[in-house]
Design a protein around this motif. Structure first.
Motif, PDB file in Angstrom:
ATOM      1  N   CYS A   7      31.173  37.513  37.099  1.00 20.09           N
ATOM      2  CA  CYS A   7      31.548  38.936  37.147  1.00 20.09           C
ATOM      3  C   CYS A   7      31.926  39.405  35.741  1.00 20.09           C
ATOM      4  CB  CYS A   7      32.721  39.121  38.096  1.00 20.09           C
ATOM      5  SG  CYS A   7      33.420  40.769  38.055  1.00 20.09           S
ATOM      6  N   CYS A  10      36.066  40.163  35.902  1.00 23.34           N
ATOM      7  CA  CYS A  10      37.094  39.136  36.153  1.00 23.34           C
ATOM      8  C   CYS A  10      36.602  37.728  35.877  1.00 23.34           C
ATOM      9  CB  CYS A  10      37.605  39.240  37.585  1.00 23.34           C
ATOM     10  SG  CYS A  10      36.378  38.692  38.787  1.00 23.34           S
ATOM     11  N   ARG A  12      34.810  35.731  37.635  1.00 25.87           N
ATOM     12  CA  ARG A  12      34.544  34.845  38.768  1.00 25.87           C
ATOM     13  C   ARG A  12      33.039  34.811  39.022  1.00 25.87           C
ATOM     14  NH1 ARG A  12      39.671  36.895  41.954  1.00 25.87           N
ATOM     15  NH2 ARG A  12      38.501  38.815  41.941  1.00 25.87           N
ATOM     16  N   CYS A  18      31.678  41.515  40.766  1.00 24.08           N
ATOM     17  CA  CYS A  18      32.024  40.960  42.077  1.00 24.08           C
ATOM     18  C   CYS A  18      32.520  42.056  43.021  1.00 24.08           C
ATOM     19  CB  CYS A  18      33.063  39.858  41.938  1.00 24.08           C
ATOM     20  SG  CYS A  18      34.739  40.443  41.710  1.00 24.08           S
ATOM     21  N   CYS A  21      36.064  43.536  42.287  1.00 24.70           N
ATOM     22  CA  CYS A  21      36.088  44.402  41.101  1.00 24.70           C
ATOM     23  C   CYS A  21      35.345  45.716  41.374  1.00 24.70           C
ATOM     24  CB  CYS A  21      35.508  43.685  39.887  1.00 24.70           C
ATOM     25  SG  CYS A  21      36.613  42.420  39.235  1.00 24.70           S
TER      26      CYS A  21
HETATM   27 ZN    ZN Z   1      35.239  40.570  39.444  1.00 21.24          ZN
END
Ligand code: ZN
Length: 191
Positions: A7, A10, A12, A18, A21
């Motif tokens: 992402c 963030c 991840r 993601c 987000c």
């Molecule tokens: Zn994210």
């Protein structure tokens, strides 16, 4: 597990941006910049999640979210533009970032919309700042169209705050012959 990247906001595992987000992005506030701009198109509000995402795109070079964000921009735009023009980055911002986000957005939009893009604007404030009073500086702190301008122009920037920069760009485009100028940005700052 298939690796799909990370992402942009963030970090991840996710494709571009993601789910959480994405959910952290608020709808963009309405920004009325008439009569200089005929319409303002934005994807999200420059608050909390939106501000974080823009910071990651601009300063951490997290470009993977650009694909889904350009999809979202394209979904908000009408058809019929003749030319796509980026708001020129200030020299200071160019040094701070590794790359020029408005120009990158322009190139992606140009491909997706099949409309040509051109660096049609130049800043006019270089080299005069120290010689002028603040009032004179504000009056001349603008832009000039340096290359051919089309009747219907899509102006592109990353964030619109007061819209003063976009207004100044739009006036320069109109002075050079544009009849319709719309602005598209990723994020709009709430008033
Ligand atoms: Zn994210």
């Amino acid at each position: 597990m298939v690796f799909v990247g990370r992402c942009s906001s963030c970090d991840r595992p996710a494709r571009g941006l993601c789910g959480s987000c994405r959910e952290a992005l608020d709808a963009p506030p309405l920004l009325d910049l008439a009569p200089d701009l005929d319409h303002v198109h934005g994807v999200f509000a420059y608050s909390d999640g939106g501000a974080r995402l823009v910071r990651m795109l601009k300063f951490r070079n997290r470009r993977r979210a650009l694909g889904p964000l350009v999809d979202a921009l394209v979904a908000t735009l009408p058809s019929g533009f003749d030319l796509i023009v980026p708001v020129p980055a200030s020299p200071r911002h160019r040094r701070e970032r590794g790359y020029d986000l408005p120009e990158l957005l322009c190139r992606a939009l140009s491909r997706r919309l099949d409309v040509p893009m051109r660096q049609a604007l130049r800043r006019t404030d270089r080299g005069v700042q120290h010689a002028r009073s603040r009032a004179e500086r504000l009056e001349t702190d603008g832009f000039v169209a340096v290359r051919g301008v089309a009747p219907t122009v899509l102006l592109v920037d990353d964030v619109a705050t007061t819209g003063a920069t976009a207004r100044s760009c739009a006036r320069a485009l109109r002075a050079a012959g544009a009849g319709t100028v719309e602005l598209c940005v990723l994020a709009v700052t709430p008033a």
